[in-house]
Design an enzyme around this catalytic site. Sequence first.
Site, mmCIF file in Angstrom:
data_model
loop_
_atom_site.group_PDB
_atom_site.id
_atom_site.type_symbol
_atom_site.label_atom_id
_atom_site.label_comp_id
_atom_site.label_asym_id
_atom_site.label_seq_id
_atom_site.Cartn_x
_atom_site.Cartn_y
_atom_site.Cartn_z
ATOM 1 N N PRO A 34 28.504 -8.370 -16.897
ATOM 2 C CA PRO A 34 28.364 -9.284 -18.030
ATOM 3 C C PRO A 34 27.958 -8.511 -19.285
ATOM 4 O O PRO A 34 27.069 -7.658 -19.233
ATOM 5 C CB PRO A 34 27.226 -10.221 -17.593
ATOM 6 C CG PRO A 34 27.101 -10.029 -16.132
ATOM 7 C CD PRO A 34 27.525 -8.637 -15.839
ATOM 8 N N MET A 35 28.618 -8.801 -20.390
ATOM 9 C CA MET A 35 28.261 -8.190 -21.671
ATOM 10 C C MET A 35 28.226 -9.294 -22.721
ATOM 11 O O MET A 35 29.199 -10.037 -22.889
ATOM 12 C CB MET A 35 29.272 -7.096 -22.055
ATOM 13 C CG MET A 35 29.191 -5.861 -21.174
ATOM 14 S SD MET A 35 30.432 -4.604 -21.581
ATOM 15 C CE MET A 35 31.875 -5.311 -20.773
ATOM 16 N N GLN A 88 25.950 -15.117 -14.519
ATOM 17 C CA GLN A 88 24.724 -14.331 -14.507
ATOM 18 C C GLN A 88 23.608 -15.071 -15.236
ATOM 19 O O GLN A 88 23.801 -15.573 -16.348
ATOM 20 C CB GLN A 88 24.902 -12.953 -15.143
ATOM 21 C CG GLN A 88 23.665 -12.076 -14.911
ATOM 22 C CD GLN A 88 23.761 -10.705 -15.528
ATOM 23 O OE1 GLN A 88 23.663 -10.573 -16.732
ATOM 24 N NE2 GLN A 88 23.947 -9.674 -14.704
ATOM 25 N N CYS A 119 17.852 -5.717 -18.783
ATOM 26 C CA CYS A 119 17.923 -5.590 -20.236
ATOM 27 C C CYS A 119 16.815 -4.699 -20.778
ATOM 28 O O CYS A 119 15.634 -4.936 -20.514
ATOM 29 C CB CYS A 119 17.844 -6.968 -20.886
ATOM 30 S SG CYS A 119 17.969 -6.888 -22.686
ATOM 31 N N LYS A 161 20.619 -7.582 -10.251
ATOM 32 C CA LYS A 161 20.877 -6.322 -10.942
ATOM 33 C C LYS A 161 19.606 -5.855 -11.644
ATOM 34 O O LYS A 161 18.902 -6.656 -12.263
ATOM 35 C CB LYS A 161 22.000 -6.492 -11.967
ATOM 36 C CG LYS A 161 22.351 -5.197 -12.712
ATOM 37 C CD LYS A 161 23.396 -5.441 -13.795
ATOM 38 C CE LYS A 161 23.694 -4.149 -14.555
ATOM 39 N NZ LYS A 161 24.588 -4.383 -15.712
ATOM 40 N N HIS A 191 21.788 -0.206 -12.311
ATOM 41 C CA HIS A 191 22.176 0.585 -13.475
ATOM 42 C C HIS A 191 21.283 1.821 -13.445
ATOM 43 O O HIS A 191 20.064 1.715 -13.597
ATOM 44 C CB HIS A 191 21.973 -0.202 -14.767
ATOM 45 C CG HIS A 191 22.433 0.545 -15.980
ATOM 46 N ND1 HIS A 191 22.785 -0.084 -17.145
ATOM 47 C CD2 HIS A 191 22.631 1.866 -16.222
ATOM 48 C CE1 HIS A 191 23.161 0.811 -18.051
ATOM 49 N NE2 HIS A 191 23.062 2.007 -17.501
ATOM 50 N N GLY A 224 26.856 2.544 -14.228
ATOM 51 C CA GLY A 224 26.451 3.572 -15.181
ATOM 52 C C GLY A 224 27.453 4.697 -15.263
ATOM 53 O O GLY A 224 27.716 5.394 -14.280
ATOM 54 N N GLY A 247 31.024 -1.758 -17.043
ATOM 55 C CA GLY A 247 30.661 -2.433 -18.277
ATOM 56 C C GLY A 247 31.394 -1.851 -19.464
ATOM 57 O O GLY A 247 32.558 -2.157 -19.720
ATOM 58 N N ARG A 248 30.726 -0.951 -20.187
ATOM 59 C CA ARG A 248 31.272 -0.412 -21.440
ATOM 60 C C ARG A 248 32.623 0.276 -21.267
ATOM 61 O O ARG A 248 33.404 0.360 -22.205
ATOM 62 C CB ARG A 248 30.270 0.571 -22.056
ATOM 63 C CG ARG A 248 28.972 -0.075 -22.509
ATOM 64 C CD ARG A 248 27.968 0.982 -22.969
ATOM 65 N NE ARG A 248 27.589 1.870 -21.873
ATOM 66 C CZ ARG A 248 27.194 3.133 -22.037
ATOM 67 N NH1 ARG A 248 27.164 3.664 -23.245
ATOM 68 N NH2 ARG A 248 26.846 3.872 -21.005
#
Length: 388
Positions: A34-35, A88, A119, A161, A191, A224, A247-248
């Site tokens: 999730p972003m 999430q 976060c 997570k 992560h 990661g 993710g990214r």
Amino acid sequence: MTVLDSMVPTAEHPPRDGLRIGPYAVDPPVVLAPMAGITNVAFRRLCREYGAGLYVCEMITSRALVERHPQTMQMITFDADERPRSMQLYGVDPVTMGQAVRMIVDEDLADHVDMNFGCPVPKVTRKGGGSALPYKRRLFEDIVTAAVRAAEPAGVPVTVKFRIGIDDDHLTYLDAGRIAEQAGASAVALHARTAAQRYSGTADWSTITRLKETVRGIPVLGNGDIFSADDALRMMAETGCDGVVVGRGCLGRPWLFRDLQAAFAGREVPPGPDLGEVRRVLRRHGELLSEHMGEQKGVRDLRKHMAQYLRGFPIGSDLRKRFGLVSSLAELDDLLAGLDPDVPFPEDAEGPRGRQGSAGKVVLPEGWLDDPEDRCVPSGAEIDHSGG
């Protein structure tokens, strides 16, 4: 021999059991992280069109869900054919978390609940939320337990997570993994950075190995620095993890899921798309956002993706600026028509993408580190923020 070659099933490297999240098979073993502001229903559909896996919607707060905040209710939109529907939640209060999950179950809002304790944003950690919270082991246990108990009657799996810890002196991930498993979580994801690292530096994949050695009864997913299919296979080969969270790495590159699908099937990973395919994907993304938000808002939302889609292509600064200010699908079509479709995918577009920033001291509530057994719920921690 490449990592891809070494991961193709053979007598020496038999195929490992497939990843399952509760009753759901995840094949290939890839999860879209999730972003905030990114993984809405439009982006998830775009990614799903490129490959299978598990696609998680934008993170929402448990309190906002319980209070039926209008924006939150729009954020939990799923496609009619999106299965399993993965949501999430972020929360700091076991009571509110339990209420939120019961609401999800009673109203059939999702098939899978993921919980975010990763976060690193200062405005979150200074309130005791996000990646600060697993330090309070008993409170963390209470929150996860509340979610699992609320989800169990409907068979909805709950996953968790988290990060390595607050900083190098306050590592929490092994305790968090053990607690989540004992509380009945269906899987955990790590992560492999501390909160102090934020998104800077290099993820420490060795911590994923240690978590996998510690948590033996449920899947362990690694997160990661996965920016290519080879990265994903290498992480699984090096750590023994059961799946990966991306993710990214997929920002402006939804075709990464096509690459992952091929790699995990033992097929050759396709070459990067030429500018013609990137034009098509950009237009498709704009269409989907417009369907979800309306054209004006949807195209405006597309602007933040432009630099990632066009990264490395030789199109000039003036045209890049115009893409960043686009305001309608018609204008987008005009700009896309000016791009040469035969330009090959540039090497400069490979590698890390998205925010990185720099490491920094984690801001915590006063006295936060005094008692890791404290069950008190931090006040004012459920605010809007990005994931981790």
